[in-house]
Write a protein that holds these residues in place. Structure first.
Motif, PDB file in Angstrom:
ATOM      1  N   PRO A 166       1.100  -1.224   0.159  1.00 51.49           N
ATOM      2  CA  PRO A 166      -0.750   0.610  -0.133  1.00 51.49           C
ATOM      3  C   PRO A 166       1.081   0.856  -0.055  1.00 51.49           C
ATOM      4  O   PRO A 166       1.918   1.315   1.009  1.00 51.49           O
ATOM      5  CB  PRO A 166      -0.672   0.190   0.967  1.00 51.49           C
ATOM      6  CG  PRO A 166      -1.072  -1.682   1.854  1.00 51.49           C
ATOM      7  CD  PRO A 166       0.307  -2.108   0.824  1.00 51.49           C
ATOM      8  N   GLN A 167       0.074   2.806  -0.874  1.00 50.79           N
ATOM      9  CA  GLN A 167       0.395   3.745  -0.917  1.00 50.79           C
ATOM     10  C   GLN A 167       1.772   3.838  -1.669  1.00 50.79           C
ATOM     11  O   GLN A 167       2.978   4.401  -1.102  1.00 50.79           O
ATOM     12  CB  GLN A 167       0.802   4.007   0.872  1.00 50.79           C
ATOM     13  CG  GLN A 167      -0.402   4.493   1.665  1.00 50.79           C
ATOM     14  CD  GLN A 167      -0.049   4.570   2.534  1.00 50.79           C
ATOM     15  OE1 GLN A 167      -0.092   5.756   2.980  1.00 50.79           O
ATOM     16  NE2 GLN A 167      -0.579   3.948   4.235  1.00 50.79           N
ATOM     17  N   SER A 168       2.326   3.184  -2.650  1.00 49.05           N
ATOM     18  CA  SER A 168       3.362   2.974  -3.463  1.00 49.05           C
ATOM     19  C   SER A 168       2.871   3.198  -4.702  1.00 49.05           C
ATOM     20  O   SER A 168       1.909   3.613  -5.251  1.00 49.05           O
ATOM     21  CB  SER A 168       3.769   1.589  -3.534  1.00 49.05           C
ATOM     22  OG  SER A 168       4.444   0.910  -2.911  1.00 49.05           O
ATOM     23  N   LYS A 169       3.965   4.795  -5.410  1.00 57.14           N
ATOM     24  CA  LYS A 169       3.051   5.177  -5.818  1.00 57.14           C
ATOM     25  C   LYS A 169       4.355   5.180  -7.354  1.00 57.14           C
ATOM     26  O   LYS A 169       5.420   5.449  -7.171  1.00 57.14           O
ATOM     27  CB  LYS A 169       2.895   6.657  -6.348  1.00 57.14           C
ATOM     28  CG  LYS A 169       2.594   8.020  -7.622  1.00 57.14           C
ATOM     29  CD  LYS A 169       2.609   8.699  -7.327  1.00 57.14           C
ATOM     30  CE  LYS A 169       2.464   9.738  -9.159  1.00 57.14           C
ATOM     31  NZ  LYS A 169       2.236  11.325  -8.156  1.00 57.14           N
ATOM     32  N   ILE A 170       4.217   4.157  -8.361  1.00 54.97           N
ATOM     33  CA  ILE A 170       5.127   4.102  -8.927  1.00 54.97           C
ATOM     34  C   ILE A 170       4.502   4.325 -10.511  1.00 54.97           C
ATOM     35  O   ILE A 170       3.209   3.932 -11.260  1.00 54.97           O
ATOM     36  CB  ILE A 170       4.987   2.270  -9.673  1.00 54.97           C
ATOM     37  CG1 ILE A 170       4.739   1.525  -8.909  1.00 54.97           C
ATOM     38  CG2 ILE A 170       5.747   1.835 -10.847  1.00 54.97           C
ATOM     39  CD1 ILE A 170       5.695   1.130  -7.689  1.00 54.97           C
ATOM     40  N   ASN A 171       6.009   5.173 -11.700  1.00 53.09           N
ATOM     41  CA  ASN A 171       5.347   6.719 -12.328  1.00 53.09           C
ATOM     42  C   ASN A 171       5.427   5.664 -13.214  1.00 53.09           C
ATOM     43  O   ASN A 171       5.938   4.754 -13.411  1.00 53.09           O
ATOM     44  CB  ASN A 171       5.888   7.333 -12.572  1.00 53.09           C
ATOM     45  CG  ASN A 171       5.666   8.290 -10.991  1.00 53.09           C
ATOM     46  OD1 ASN A 171       4.469   9.086 -11.419  1.00 53.09           O
ATOM     47  ND2 ASN A 171       6.131   8.099 -10.193  1.00 53.09           N
TER      48      ASN A 171
ATOM     49  N   LEU B 264       8.792   6.037  -7.133  1.00 51.63           N
ATOM     50  CA  LEU B 264       9.373   5.538  -7.725  1.00 51.63           C
ATOM     51  C   LEU B 264       9.462   6.520  -9.304  1.00 51.63           C
ATOM     52  O   LEU B 264       8.103   6.593 -10.314  1.00 51.63           O
ATOM     53  CB  LEU B 264       9.251   4.593  -8.862  1.00 51.63           C
ATOM     54  CG  LEU B 264      10.675   3.511  -8.110  1.00 51.63           C
ATOM     55  CD1 LEU B 264       9.971   2.848  -6.094  1.00 51.63           C
ATOM     56  CD2 LEU B 264      10.731   1.861  -8.266  1.00 51.63           C
ATOM     57  N   GLY B 265      10.199   7.259 -10.095  1.00 49.20           N
ATOM     58  CA  GLY B 265       9.959   8.391 -10.937  1.00 49.20           C
ATOM     59  C   GLY B 265       9.893   7.316 -12.429  1.00 49.20           C
ATOM     60  O   GLY B 265      10.307   6.101 -12.409  1.00 49.20           O
ATOM     61  N   LYS B 266       9.969   8.164 -12.756  1.00 52.03           N
ATOM     62  CA  LYS B 266       9.659   7.839 -14.483  1.00 52.03           C
ATOM     63  C   LYS B 266      11.188   7.458 -14.806  1.00 52.03           C
ATOM     64  O   LYS B 266      12.060   7.249 -15.035  1.00 52.03           O
ATOM     65  CB  LYS B 266       9.497   8.804 -15.543  1.00 52.03           C
ATOM     66  CG  LYS B 266       9.068   8.506 -16.406  1.00 52.03           C
ATOM     67  CD  LYS B 266       9.135   9.379 -18.348  1.00 52.03           C
ATOM     68  CE  LYS B 266       8.603   9.097 -19.191  1.00 52.03           C
ATOM     69  NZ  LYS B 266       7.932  10.077 -20.222  1.00 52.03           N
ATOM     70  N   GLY B 267      10.655   4.951 -15.466  1.00 51.44           N
ATOM     71  CA  GLY B 267      12.086   5.130 -15.939  1.00 51.44           C
ATOM     72  C   GLY B 267      12.509   4.447 -15.528  1.00 51.44           C
ATOM     73  O   GLY B 267      13.653   3.863 -15.444  1.00 51.44           O
TER      74      GLY B 267
ATOM     75  N   ASP C 141       9.646   2.981   2.030  1.00 51.54           N
ATOM     76  CA  ASP C 141      10.017   4.739   3.059  1.00 51.54           C
ATOM     77  C   ASP C 141      10.436   5.615   2.331  1.00 51.54           C
ATOM     78  O   ASP C 141      11.765   5.839   2.557  1.00 51.54           O
ATOM     79  CB  ASP C 141       9.885   4.967   4.318  1.00 51.54           C
ATOM     80  CG  ASP C 141       8.654   4.075   4.628  1.00 51.54           C
ATOM     81  OD1 ASP C 141       8.230   4.703   5.064  1.00 51.54           O
ATOM     82  OD2 ASP C 141       8.828   2.823   5.138  1.00 51.54           O
ATOM     83  N   SER C 142      10.353   5.444   0.383  1.00 49.46           N
ATOM     84  CA  SER C 142      11.657   6.159   0.053  1.00 49.46           C
ATOM     85  C   SER C 142      10.518   6.711  -1.425  1.00 49.46           C
ATOM     86  O   SER C 142      10.155   5.822  -1.468  1.00 49.46           O
ATOM     87  CB  SER C 142      12.225   4.947  -0.769  1.00 49.46           C
ATOM     88  OG  SER C 142      13.847   3.684  -0.309  1.00 49.46           O
ATOM     89  N   ASP C 143      11.843   7.862  -1.225  1.00 49.32           N
ATOM     90  CA  ASP C 143      11.779   8.746  -1.976  1.00 49.32           C
ATOM     91  C   ASP C 143      12.276   8.702  -3.859  1.00 49.32           C
ATOM     92  O   ASP C 143      13.524   8.823  -3.545  1.00 49.32           O
ATOM     93  CB  ASP C 143      11.288  10.155  -1.990  1.00 49.32           C
ATOM     94  CG  ASP C 143      10.829  11.157  -2.367  1.00 49.32           C
ATOM     95  OD1 ASP C 143      10.233  10.429  -4.585  1.00 49.32           O
ATOM     96  OD2 ASP C 143      10.719  11.926  -2.851  1.00 49.32           O
ATOM     97  N   ILE C 144      11.949   8.511  -4.783  1.00 44.69           N
ATOM     98  CA  ILE C 144      13.125   7.577  -5.758  1.00 44.69           C
ATOM     99  C   ILE C 144      12.472   8.917  -7.245  1.00 44.69           C
ATOM    100  O   ILE C 144      11.866   8.564  -7.273  1.00 44.69           O
ATOM    101  CB  ILE C 144      12.631   6.742  -6.191  1.00 44.69           C
ATOM    102  CG1 ILE C 144      12.602   5.480  -4.591  1.00 44.69           C
ATOM    103  CG2 ILE C 144      14.472   5.654  -7.107  1.00 44.69           C
ATOM    104  CD1 ILE C 144      13.553   5.200  -3.867  1.00 44.69           C
ATOM    105  N   GLY C 145      13.639   9.222  -7.434  1.00 42.34           N
ATOM    106  CA  GLY C 145      13.743  10.021  -8.467  1.00 42.34           C
ATOM    107  C   GLY C 145      13.577   9.211 -10.102  1.00 42.34           C
ATOM    108  O   GLY C 145      13.237   8.430 -10.350  1.00 42.34           O
TER     109      GLY C 145
END
Length: 454
Positions: free
Chosen positions: A334-339, A355-358, A369-373
């Motif tokens: 839960p609460q993950s965002k996969i771009n 997780l950012g694009k690409g 608990d991560s903010d990935i570019g």
């Protein structure tokens, strides 16, 4: 058009279910039975919906919320007694009342509307919803007169041989003139083997008063199925699943094996999406166009973008963008965002992270608990170490960073843009942009150590 009301009977415990869960709360395709009924009634815009509750009243109220009014049946003394409990809400109102059972999850808004229209066109005081049964054994039979109106309802045990040959049965769903219903209920007695007040007795009371009693036969016997035990629950599940899957196939979704595919009533799926066997799509999931889902994938309460592939993986309460590849054997918590254009490979777990694009995590990694570019690469075995035993901490990785194999990123920590983390490193401090960070013990070889210690 006169006012319309609905009374939904949901007070019984359902002892034949042999369950701690109250009968009407047992789910069919992921939704409690009584919720199915309420949703179909709500679709028709009734002026008032009253749900009769008893056993598990608070849990039923919690499930249905403020969409309906409630009346309590303290003692379960029959269907007639249950409807009597709605008198304080509906008793003096003019209009038409439909009475439905909360354990008939397959009833549709279309059938309820057709029942109402037939009732009104016949200017009847009561109309019985009937169905054609291949094997009517055990059901009450509908005996009609030459004008097609109901002459009487005869129960199996009271039916003559000729009457037992009748295939039109009483489904237990009724439509009444509201005032006539509550006036007649006052005259219903309980002189029967169960000592209960039965709603069908209202039909006989109205007939003896010379009132018109009509019947409307639904085209689909399956809609009328009442669930009293786990066998019937399984039957309802199969019918509902078939109904849902056929609807999506007719709307442009390919389902390779409908018998092995489960889709909730709330799910939305775009055209040209292909769903492979063993897939479970539950909750309010939205899947875009031209996706490939499965085989053996589970998606719940998530949003999936166009042209995304999810193979043999689990996705819960998350956002997945377009042109994403997930799996096999990935777990998106839960609460993950996969771009868009992200790649998540086998045995990768992601929790409460963006997780950012690409970006890519191709195999054997944990990202929590991560903010990935964007365009970040997680190599095999890389882990964001987010938990110290008491608190969770954030790992931030900026665009273009490369995380080497078997690296541990001890949060809170920030990895700068385009930074490189050497394989086998344990990172405890921030890493500047464009830097190479190596955090591992220097290798030492002790010559002839094994020979000397044997």
């Amino acid at each position: 058009m006169s006012s319309r009301y609905a009374v939904i009977l949901a007070a019984g415990q359902g002892t034949r279910m042999k369950s701690k869960l109250y009968k009407v709360l047992h789910p069919v395709c992921g939704k409690p039975m009584v919720q199915h009924v309420v949703d179909q009634v709500t679709e028709l815009g009734f002026d008032e919906i009253v749900t009769i509750v008893g056993y598990g009243a608070e849990i039923v109220r919690e499930q249905l919320g403020k969409k309906v009014a409630y009346a309590v049946q303290e003692k379960q003394l029959g269907t007639g007694h249950a409807v009597m409990q709605a008198e304080d809400v509906l008793g003096i109102k003019e209009g038409t009342t439909v009475v439905l059972c909360g354990d008939t999850p397959l009833i549709t808004a279309k059938t309820i509307e057709n029942l109402l229209k037939h009732h009104e066109s016949q200017v009847a005081k009561a109309t019985v919803l009937t169905a054609y049964a291949e094997n009517p054994t055990g059901y009450g039979r509908m005996v009609r007169n030459q004008d097609g109106l109901v002459e009487r309802i005869v129960e199996q045990k009271d039916a003559s041989e000729k009457e037992q040959e009748i295939n039109e049965i009483n489904t237990g769903t009724y439509c009444f003139d509201n005032k006539a219903l509550f006036e007649s209920l006052k005259h219903v007695g309980n002189k029967n083997s169960q000592g209960e007040y039965y709603l069908p007795d209202v039909i006989e009371i109205l007939q003896k008063s010379g009132e018109t009693i009509a019947a409307y036969q639904t085209e689909d016997f399956g809609e009328t199925l009442g669930v009293n035990d786990r066998v019937a629950l399984s039957e309802a599940e199969a019918i509902m699943k078939k109904r849902i899957n056929e609807m999506w196939m007719r709307n442009g979704v390919t389902i390779i094996d409908p018998q092995q595919t489960y889709i909730s009533t709330e799910a939305m799926i775009g055209q040209d999406t292909v769903i492979y066997p063993g897939t479970v799509i539950s909750g309010s999931t939205e899947i875009g166009t031209e996706c490939i889902i499965g085989p053996n994938s589970e998606i719940k309460d998530s949003q999936i973008g166009d042209s995304t592939t999810i193979k043999q993986s689990v996705v819960y309460d998350s956002y997945i963008g377009a042109n994403v590849a997930i799996g096999p054997f990935a777990h998106i918590r839960p609460q993950s965002k996969i771009n868009d254009e992200v790649r998540i490979g086998n045995f990768v777990e992601i929790k409460k992270s963006t997780l950012g694009k690409g970006s890519k995590a191709s195999h054997l990694s944990y990202i929590g608990d991560s903010d990935i570019g964007s365009e970040v690469n997680f190599s095999c075995g890389a882990v964001t170490v987010n938990y110290d035993g008491k608190n969770k901490f954030l790992t931030k990785i900026e665009d273009g960073a490369f995380i080497g194999c078997n690296s541990n990123l001890i949060a809170p920590v920030t990895i700068g843009k385009n930074a490189l983390i050497a394989a086998g490193s344990t990172i405890t401090d921030d890493v500047p942009s464009e830097a190479l960070s190596i955090a591992r013990a220097r290798q030492t070889n002790k010559e002839e150590y094994v020979k000397k210690n044997n």
